[in-house]
Design an enzyme around this catalytic site. Structure first.
Site, PDB file in Angstrom:
ATOM      1  CE  LYS A 193      43.435  49.826  36.188  1.00 12.05           C
ATOM      2  NZ  LYS A 193      44.762  49.994  36.831  1.00 12.05           N
TER       3      LYS A 193
ATOM      4  NE  ARG B  71      41.725  50.123  43.316  1.00  9.57           N
ATOM      5  CZ  ARG B  71      41.906  51.110  42.442  1.00  9.57           C
ATOM      6  NH1 ARG B  71      40.937  51.522  41.688  1.00  9.57           N
ATOM      7  NH2 ARG B  71      43.091  51.664  42.322  1.00  9.57           N
TER       8      ARG B  71
ATOM      9  NE  ARG C  95      50.156  57.745  37.509  1.00 11.75           N
ATOM     10  CZ  ARG C  95      49.307  56.730  37.667  1.00 11.75           C
ATOM     11  NH1 ARG C  95      48.769  56.150  36.600  1.00 11.75           N
ATOM     12  NH2 ARG C  95      49.022  56.284  38.867  1.00 11.75           N
TER      13      ARG C  95
ATOM     14  NE  ARG D 281      46.969  59.230  41.344  1.00 14.46           N
ATOM     15  CZ  ARG D 281      46.385  58.119  40.924  1.00 14.46           C
ATOM     16  NH1 ARG D 281      46.083  57.981  39.634  1.00 14.46           N
ATOM     17  NH2 ARG D 281      46.103  57.138  41.745  1.00 14.46           N
TER      18      ARG D 281
ATOM     19  NE  ARG E 137      47.861  53.795  44.079  1.00 12.42           N
ATOM     20  CZ  ARG E 137      48.289  54.499  43.028  1.00 12.42           C
ATOM     21  NH1 ARG E 137      49.383  55.229  43.122  1.00 12.42           N
ATOM     22  NH2 ARG E 137      47.633  54.460  41.907  1.00 12.42           N
TER      23      ARG E 137
HETATM   24  P1  AMP Z   1      43.162  54.853  40.976  1.00 15.32           P
HETATM   25  O1  AMP Z   1      43.221  56.192  40.346  1.00 15.32           O
HETATM   26  O2  AMP Z   1      42.233  53.908  40.281  1.00 15.32           O
HETATM   27  O3  AMP Z   1      44.547  54.253  41.188  1.00 15.32           O
HETATM   28  O4  AMP Z   1      42.530  55.064  42.447  1.00 15.32           O
HETATM   29  C1  AMP Z   1      43.167  55.906  43.394  1.00 15.32           C
HETATM   30  C2  AMP Z   1      42.680  55.561  44.789  1.00 15.32           C
HETATM   31  O5  AMP Z   1      41.266  55.767  44.881  1.00 15.32           O
HETATM   32  C3  AMP Z   1      42.886  54.106  45.215  1.00 15.32           C
HETATM   33  O6  AMP Z   1      44.198  53.870  45.716  1.00 15.32           O
HETATM   34  C4  AMP Z   1      41.818  53.950  46.278  1.00 15.32           C
HETATM   35  O7  AMP Z   1      42.201  54.567  47.494  1.00 15.32           O
HETATM   36  C5  AMP Z   1      40.662  54.766  45.689  1.00 15.32           C
HETATM   37  N1  AMP Z   1      39.788  53.922  44.830  1.00 15.32           N
HETATM   38  C6  AMP Z   1      39.597  54.038  43.481  1.00 15.32           C
HETATM   39  N2  AMP Z   1      38.724  53.113  43.046  1.00 15.32           N
HETATM   40  C7  AMP Z   1      38.354  52.391  44.132  1.00 15.32           C
HETATM   41  C8  AMP Z   1      37.497  51.278  44.341  1.00 15.32           C
HETATM   42  N3  AMP Z   1      36.839  50.700  43.313  1.00 15.32           N
HETATM   43  N4  AMP Z   1      37.355  50.799  45.603  1.00 15.32           N
HETATM   44  C9  AMP Z   1      38.003  51.361  46.634  1.00 15.32           C
HETATM   45  N5  AMP Z   1      38.840  52.398  46.524  1.00 15.32           N
HETATM   46  C10 AMP Z   1      39.019  52.920  45.276  1.00 15.32           C
END
Ligand code: AMP
Length: 211
Positions: A13, A88, A125, A157, A168
């Site tokens: 994404k 989310r 990654r 990461r 996740r």
């Molecule tokens: P991502 O880079 O989108 O995979 O986000 C990394 C981490 O940030 C996630 O595993 C959550 O801990 C937190 N996070 C990102 N977006 C959200 C969201 N909309 N609601 C809650 N936690 C979020």
């Protein structure tokens, strides 16, 4: 155009949102990137979010919703945006819907990838602090461990470690995946196969947005 990219972690994404955002001249808004910036800056919000992110859990809604709505209120987002990683869960989707009012999102692009492929993608990654992303097999840097663009070291990461990926994915299935149905019922969702080259997937998305 107000667009949402919905799909599991590692579906591509972010990569696509950067490209499509540039092509359509609208900002790419990633709550994950915003939270990582807060974390790096050791801000109050970053410190509150840290434990949740490390475990692969969702950061509490009240923190994320306020952060996101502040961002979508910026002038550069007035003509549209691509959301990546928000909403989310249902509470976030409803907060977004209230804030957008009227017609809401124009399109929800649903990225379809099977779970084995996700784990393969996420575990390979690597990225630099400047946000440039590589994959050990699919898109390796010219010099191992070093970013081609800014020569910064490439790192994994912390939440891309295999045990955290499993959490996740479980959180995605339980809380985020039901949003596909939510947006399908509103007639906004378009599914795309998210396996293929970056260029091929970009074409599919542009077609889905145009249709
Ligand atoms: P991502 O880079 O989108 O995979 O986000 C990394 C981490 O940030 C996630 O595993 C959550 O801990 C937190 N996070 C990102 N977006 C959200 C969201 N909309 N609601 C809650 N936690 C979020």
């Amino acid at each position: 155009m107000k667009i949402l990219f919905l799909g599991p972690p590692g579906a591509g994404k972010g990569t696509q949102a950067k490209r499509i955002g540039a092509a359509l001249d609208i900002p790419h808004i990633s709550t994950g990137d915003m939270l990582r910036e807060h974390l790096a800056a050791r801000s109050e919000l970053g410190l509150q979010a840290e434990g949740f992110m490390k475990r692969g859990d969702l950061v509490p809604d009240e923190l994320v919703i306020a952060m996101l709505l502040e961002r979508t209120g910026h002038e550069d987002a007035a003509g549209g945006f691509i959301l990546d990683g928000f909403p989310r869960n249902l509470a976030q989707a409803e907060a977004l819907s209230v804030s957008l009012g009227g017609d809401g999102l124009d399109r929800v692009v649903v990225f379809e990838v099977d779970e084995e492929e996700i784990v393969r993608r996420i575990s390979g990654r690597r990225g630099c602090a400047g946000g440039h992303i590589y994959h050990l097999d699919d898109h390796p840097p010219v010099r191992e461990g070093v970013c081609d663009i800014d020569a910064a070291p490439l790192e994994q990461r912390p939440d891309d470690a295999e045990d955290v990926i499993r959490t996740r994915l479980a959180v995605y299935r339980a809380q985020t995946e039901p949003l596909i149905r939510y947006y399908q019922q509103q007639g906004r969702a378009v599914k795309i196969g998210a396996v293929g080259s970056v260029g091929e997937i970009q074409e599919r998305i542009l077609e889905a947005l145009g249709g």
